[in-house]
Design an enzyme around this catalytic site. Structure first.
Site, PDB file in Angstrom:
ATOM      1  CB  CYS A  35     -10.453  -3.213   0.177  1.00  0.00           C
ATOM      2  SG  CYS A  35     -10.120  -2.350  -1.365  1.00  0.00           S
ATOM      3  CD  GLU A  64      -5.027  -6.179  -1.130  1.00  0.00           C
ATOM      4  OE1 GLU A  64      -4.511  -5.021  -1.306  1.00  0.00           O
ATOM      5  OE2 GLU A  64      -5.822  -6.949  -0.310  1.00  0.00           O
ATOM      6  CE1 TYR A  71      -4.545  11.753   5.031  1.00  0.00           C
ATOM      7  CE2 TYR A  71      -6.882  11.979   6.049  1.00  0.00           C
ATOM      8  CZ  TYR A  71      -5.416  11.845   6.315  1.00  0.00           C
ATOM      9  OH  TYR A  71      -5.085  12.472   7.325  1.00  0.00           O
ATOM     10  CG  ASN A  96      -0.476  -0.212   2.372  1.00  0.00           C
ATOM     11  OD1 ASN A  96       0.743  -0.861   2.639  1.00  0.00           O
ATOM     12  ND2 ASN A  96      -1.051   0.379   3.520  1.00  0.00           N
ATOM     13  CB  ILE A  97       1.762   3.803  -2.132  1.00  0.00           C
ATOM     14  CG1 ILE A  97       2.619   2.519  -2.479  1.00  0.00           C
ATOM     15  CG2 ILE A  97       2.590   4.992  -2.285  1.00  0.00           C
ATOM     16  CD1 ILE A  97       3.047   2.547  -3.960  1.00  0.00           C
ATOM     17  CD  GLU A  98      -1.769   4.829   4.367  1.00  0.00           C
ATOM     18  OE1 GLU A  98      -1.481   5.658   5.018  1.00  0.00           O
ATOM     19  OE2 GLU A  98      -2.500   3.944   4.743  1.00  0.00           O
ATOM     20  CB  CYS A 125      -8.347  -5.103  -3.738  1.00  0.00           C
ATOM     21  SG  CYS A 125      -7.200  -3.696  -3.506  1.00  0.00           S
TER      22      CYS A 125
HETATM   23  N1  THU Z   1      -5.140  -1.610   2.726  1.00  0.00           N
HETATM   24  C1  THU Z   1      -4.708  -2.417   1.635  1.00  0.00           C
HETATM   25  O1  THU Z   1      -3.526  -2.197   1.049  1.00  0.00           O
HETATM   26  N2  THU Z   1      -5.253  -3.820   1.309  1.00  0.00           N
HETATM   27  C2  THU Z   1      -6.299  -4.323   1.902  1.00  0.00           C
HETATM   28  O2  THU Z   1      -6.863  -5.492   1.427  1.00  0.00           O
HETATM   29  C3  THU Z   1      -6.877  -3.410   2.874  1.00  0.00           C
HETATM   30  C4  THU Z   1      -6.506  -2.099   3.098  1.00  0.00           C
HETATM   31  C5  THU Z   1      -4.626  -0.362   3.054  1.00  0.00           C
HETATM   32  C6  THU Z   1      -5.109   0.646   2.321  1.00  0.00           C
HETATM   33  C7  THU Z   1      -4.682   1.754   3.341  1.00  0.00           C
HETATM   34  O3  THU Z   1      -3.493   2.102   2.977  1.00  0.00           O
HETATM   35  C8  THU Z   1      -4.385   1.014   4.761  1.00  0.00           C
HETATM   36  O4  THU Z   1      -4.600  -0.345   4.300  1.00  0.00           O
HETATM   37  C9  THU Z   1      -5.477   1.276   5.691  1.00  0.00           C
HETATM   38  O5  THU Z   1      -6.843   0.889   5.159  1.00  0.00           O
END
Ligand code: THU
Length: 137
Positions: free
Chosen positions: A90, A55, A48, A42-44, A93
């Site tokens: 999620c 994934e 936001y 994950n890359i935030e 994904c």
């Molecule tokens: N996140 C994922 O990368 N994959 C998931 O299946 C669930 C959530 C990330 C998104 C966000 O950066 C952080 O987890 C919190 O939701």
């Protein structure tokens, strides 16, 4: 398919997660039909909404490199990169997986460790889904 190896690739990628806002680190390892593995994390973003899940990161890396045939994805994650529980994908994904994968054969491994994981088909996690074929009906 070597499930433990795929899960280990996801675990190894966990430190590359960029999650300074949620502090929830996620990593994924996507197995292609030819055996190639693409990792993703994950890359935030400070704004936001541009954030991307692990994934989708893995899928977009693979698809942008010309891959279209996928067998499985391993996923792990947790607060501050500590895996405490199974991290299931999620809804967004799951839908991206649906675009490229056969729902009845594509495997989703959510792991606490290389030995402790749950395995689902995409169909189990996204029943009665809408995919590319539905546009032809
Ligand atoms: N996140 C994922 O990368 N994959 C998931 O299946 C669930 C959530 C990330 C998104 C966000 O950066 C952080 O987890 C919190 O939701």
């Amino acid at each position: 398919m070597d499930r433990k190896k795929l899960i280990q690739a996801a675990i190894d990628g966990l430190p590359r997660s960029y999650a300074p806002y949620s502090h929830f680190h996620v990593s994924a390892a996507l197995l292609c039909g030819d055996g190639t593995v693409f990792t993703g994390n994950n890359i935030e973003n400070a704004s936001y909404t541009p954030s991307v899940c692990a994934e989708r990161c893995a899928f977009f890396k693979a698809v942008s490199e010309g891959r279209r045939d996928f067998a499985a994805i391993a996923i792990c994650g947790g607060p501050d990169g500590v895996i405490k529980d199974y991290c299931t994908p999620c809804g967004v994904c799951r839908q991206v997986m649906r675009e490229f994968c056969n729902p009845s054969t594509f495997r989703i491994l959510v792991a606490k460790s290389a030995e402790d994981y749950r395995e689902y088909t995409l169909e189990q996690l996204l029943p009665d889904s809408f995919g590319p074929d539905d546009l032809e009906k």
